[in-house]
Design a protein around this motif. Structure first.
Motif, PDB file in Angstrom:
ATOM      1  N   UNK A   1      35.465 -22.070 -36.421  1.00  0.00           N
ATOM      2  CA  UNK A   1      35.739 -22.885 -37.398  1.00  0.00           C
ATOM      3  C   UNK A   1      35.507 -24.160 -35.828  1.00  0.00           C
ATOM      4  N   UNK A   2      35.593 -24.013 -34.560  1.00  0.00           N
ATOM      5  CA  UNK A   2      35.458 -24.315 -33.828  1.00  0.00           C
ATOM      6  C   UNK A   2      34.212 -24.968 -33.543  1.00  0.00           C
TER       7      UNK A   2
ATOM      8  N   UNK B   1      31.974 -25.414 -36.033  1.00  0.00           N
ATOM      9  CA  UNK B   1      31.774 -26.729 -36.996  1.00  0.00           C
ATOM     10  C   UNK B   1      31.053 -25.685 -38.427  1.00  0.00           C
ATOM     11  N   UNK B   2      30.959 -24.505 -38.238  1.00  0.00           N
ATOM     12  CA  UNK B   2      30.335 -23.985 -39.352  1.00  0.00           C
ATOM     13  C   UNK B   2      31.808 -23.156 -40.763  1.00  0.00           C
ATOM     14  N   UNK B   3      31.281 -23.987 -41.696  1.00  0.00           N
ATOM     15  CA  UNK B   3      32.193 -23.401 -42.775  1.00  0.00           C
ATOM     16  C   UNK B   3      31.375 -22.475 -44.086  1.00  0.00           C
ATOM     17  N   UNK B   4      32.241 -21.366 -43.487  1.00  0.00           N
ATOM     18  CA  UNK B   4      31.316 -20.218 -44.695  1.00  0.00           C
ATOM     19  C   UNK B   4      33.010 -20.182 -46.276  1.00  0.00           C
TER      20      UNK B   4
ATOM     21  N   UNK C   1      28.113 -17.485 -34.059  1.00  0.00           N
ATOM     22  CA  UNK C   1      29.196 -16.928 -33.347  1.00  0.00           C
ATOM     23  C   UNK C   1      29.721 -16.659 -34.762  1.00  0.00           C
ATOM     24  N   UNK C   2      29.699 -17.058 -35.610  1.00  0.00           N
ATOM     25  CA  UNK C   2      30.735 -17.232 -36.950  1.00  0.00           C
ATOM     26  C   UNK C   2      30.482 -15.706 -37.195  1.00  0.00           C
TER      27      UNK C   2
END
Length: 654
Positions: free
Chosen positions: A455-456, A458-461, A559-560
């Motif tokens: 989450x750092x 900035x991507x929210x799945x 990265x996610x």
């Protein structure tokens, strides 16, 4: 030093060293480990030997956690008692203790063929002053049974004086739970009836001096293993139950040259003495047996012959530190086999929810695999990038393949986790097995928080979040109202070749679990920091800066994937590691199939996708090759042990 490391790695080395040196090295290492912060936790974690409360008993007001005790001859100097006390023992013997120190520089010999130990001096000890200080400042919480003995060269009168003086020193000590008295000796000539004279003289003394509240200790009469049967009958017939609470049958036989031998071959003599005592003793004395317990079947044989408690000595050296745990499990199973098993909880009570969680993980893994092998990107991925799939492919020919490889390996890991959870629920949680619940607790405790790793960036799945939102309540419902229950399945009884090969297989899977834990931590760390390793950059032929220039949101998306895969792999690895450390049991066929089924999707996904996309860098895949080889070796070695149809619980000793 659990059995999977002792039998496979350490014992072959230690048995090649002089026995005194090997014993010193072993106990010093164990002692140092137990003294460092967290040392006892490490010992408990490696062995998982917390005994069942059902094994607790009361002996003359003394609470004994298990019926299995440690012979004082194992660690005569008390170097590693703090560590050894964590192995599942219910009490420890201290001694034999003589008034003055007795030392010997002569070598101790071992004979692996007969599984025996030859001691040059039976009474080697630090003397009453040193041992008294050790007893007053114990580094463990187990009851201490002090065995007092006269000087080896003392005649009957001198022996009586020695034992009376030792009684005066130890009887009033609050940390002494019971006294074991060597009031009968096979080495005293019987020409003048001296053993009987000594015994009766001491019985009178104890009757007069052991009744005050401060000195009231259970008194156990030590019976040498080589004591003639005719003399034994006289002794037990004259043993006053108001003085002597019971008998301790020794485990040593004196040789012609003055040495003493203890080992596997003493068991039959011990059984014979148990029968003799039960037949001729007044009342129902408590009996402690210490000869020839080298495997759980031996322990059951002694208990069937009339023993109430056991002391481990030579078997602890030859079978390994896991012997007390195995003996306790065999005793518990033997007791529970006589009782009707309670009904298993219904599917919806608790364990069924974990089955559903496992099925959900498997379905999610299949869907994720299909997507990763086809479109790779989901609509919300494209929305986050503000780019269509074709535009991403145009940036770099290998970029979608690289993202696909991350997502397929994650899908394979999800399948592995799902299979593992389903099997642990059906065969472990359903029966209240503590180790299975711990495996689920720790694995899920790592898996669910791993959602936050990326989450750092900035991507929210949203799909990942929805899955966690659905599965988390299932986990919580599965762990409610599920108290620990004892294992009712048959346990291992023999130190057979199948058992020894199984320990090698267990070691292999512990290596697999530990390696995957390291891999999961490394991948998760890379995912939240550098994102790429040098081999990734070599495959892409494109630097991270170049990717940022092409689209500043590409790296957060990758990265996610990486952080999510690292967290999932760590969660899976912890489950495998705990199963390997604590759960493997002979004849548990479901465990072998679980290891096969849960491991296969991860390896198939991880290796096949690398070859499918041409990412075959040897250094990059070397850890996977290593773990795969160890995994296959573990399955082969464990097959006879786990898939054995012989699930007998015969008490016949071998």
């Amino acid at each position: 030093m659990p059995d999977w490391s002792y039998q496979t790695l350490f014992r072959p080395i230690l048995f090649r060293l002089p026995a005194r040196i090997a014993r010193g090295l072993t106990f010093q290492a164990m002692g140092r480990l137990s003294r460092i912060p967290g040392g006892t936790f490490i010992i408990k974690t490696l062995g998982h030997v917390e005994p069942s409360p059902l094994l607790r008993s009361d002996f003359e007001g003394i609470a004994l956690p298990t019926p299995t005790g440690l012979s004082g001859a194992v660690d005569a100097d008390g170097i590693a008692i703090k560590a050894i006390s964590q192995f599942g023992f219910g009490f420890v013997e201290v001694g034999p203790v003589t008034r003055s120190p007795i030392t010997s520089d002569s070598p101790i010999h071992i004979d692996p063929a007969s599984e025996s130990i030859i001691y040059p001096c039976e009474y080697e000890n630090a003397g009453e002053e040193v041992i008294l200080q050790r007893i007053r400042n114990p580094n463990h919480r187990l009851p201490q049974f002090v065995r007092i003995a006269p000087s080896p060269r003392a005649g009957p009168n001198e022996a009586a004086a020695d034992l009376q003086a030792l009684f005066e020193r130890f009887a009033g000590e609050p940390n002494v739970s019971a006294l074991i008295v060597e009031a009968v000796s096979s080495r005293l000539e019987d020409t003048a009836g001296s053993p009987i004279q000594l015994f009766e003289q001491l019985s009178v003394f104890f009757a007069e001096n052991a009744v005050t509240p401060i000195r009231k200790k259970p008194m156990l009469l030590y019976i040498p293993l080589d004591l003639p049967d005719t003399l034994l009958q006289q002794i037990v017939r004259r043993a006053n139950p108001s003085i002597w609470s019971g008998f301790v049958i020794g485990d040593s036989v004196r040789a012609i040259d003055g040495t003493v031998v203890t080992g596997r071959n003493g068991r039959e003599a011990c059984i014979a003495k148990l029968h003799t005592i039960r037949e001729h003793a007044i009342g129902s004395p408590i009996l402690f047996a210490s000869a020839g317990v080298h495997e759980p079947a031996n322990a059951l044989a002694l208990l069937e012959a009339g023993a109430d408690y056991l002391l481990l000595h030579s078997g602890f050296v030859y079978a390994g530190p896991g012997l007390p745990k195995r003996v306790n499990e065999a005793i518990l199973y033997d007791r529970l086999a006589r009782e009707e098993a309670p009904p298993s909880p219904s599917f919806w009570t608790n364990w069924g929810w974990m089955c559903l969680l496992g099925i959900g993980m498997m379905l999610g893994g299949v869907i994720a695999w299909i997507i990763a092998a086809s479109s790779v990107l989901l609509p919300y991925d494209e929305s986050f990038l503000d780019m269509a799939r074709s535009q991403v492919a145009a940036i770099n020919n290998n970029l979608l393949n690289f993202m696909s490889h991350d997502r397929i390996t994650l899908a394979g890991t999800m399948l592995s986790i799902g299979i593992l959870y389903y099997q642990l629920a059906r065969h472990g949680l359903r029966h209240g097995l503590h180790w299975a619940k711990t495996a689920v607790w720790v694995s899920c405790g790592v898996g669910f928080p791993s959602f936050f790793l990326y989450l750092g960036y900035g991507f929210f799945d949203p799909l990942h979040a929805a899955a966690a939102f659905i599965l988390l309540p299932m986990f919580l419902l599965a762990m409610r109202n599920n108290p620990d229950r004892p294992n009712r399945l048959p346990v291992n009884l023999h130190n057979s070749s199948v058992w020894r090969r199984g320990l090698w297989g267990q070691l292999c899977f512990i290596i697999v679990g530990a390696s995957l834990c390291i891999g999961g931590l490394v991948i998760a760390y890379v995912g939240i920091t550098n994102v790429f390793v040098p081999q990734d950059i070599g495959y892409l032929c494109m630097s991270r800066n170049a990717l940022d220039l092409a689209n500043s949101r590409l790296v957060p998306l990758i990265a996610h994937d990486r952080a999510g895969f690292g967290g999932a792999l760590l969660s899976d690895a912890i489950g495998i590691l705990i199963v390997s450390l604590w759960g493997l049991q002979q004849g548990a066929r479901w465990q072998w199939w679980t290891l096969l089924w849960s491991g296969s999707p991860g390896f198939i996904a991880g290796l096949s996708v690398h070859f499918a996309i041409g990412y075959t860098d040897f250094i990059h895949l070397l850890p996977a090759y290593f773990v795969l080889v160890v995994y296959i070796a573990g399955l082969i070695l464990l097959y006879p042990y786990l898939m054995s149809k012989e699930r007998a619980h015969s008490h016949v000793a071998t």
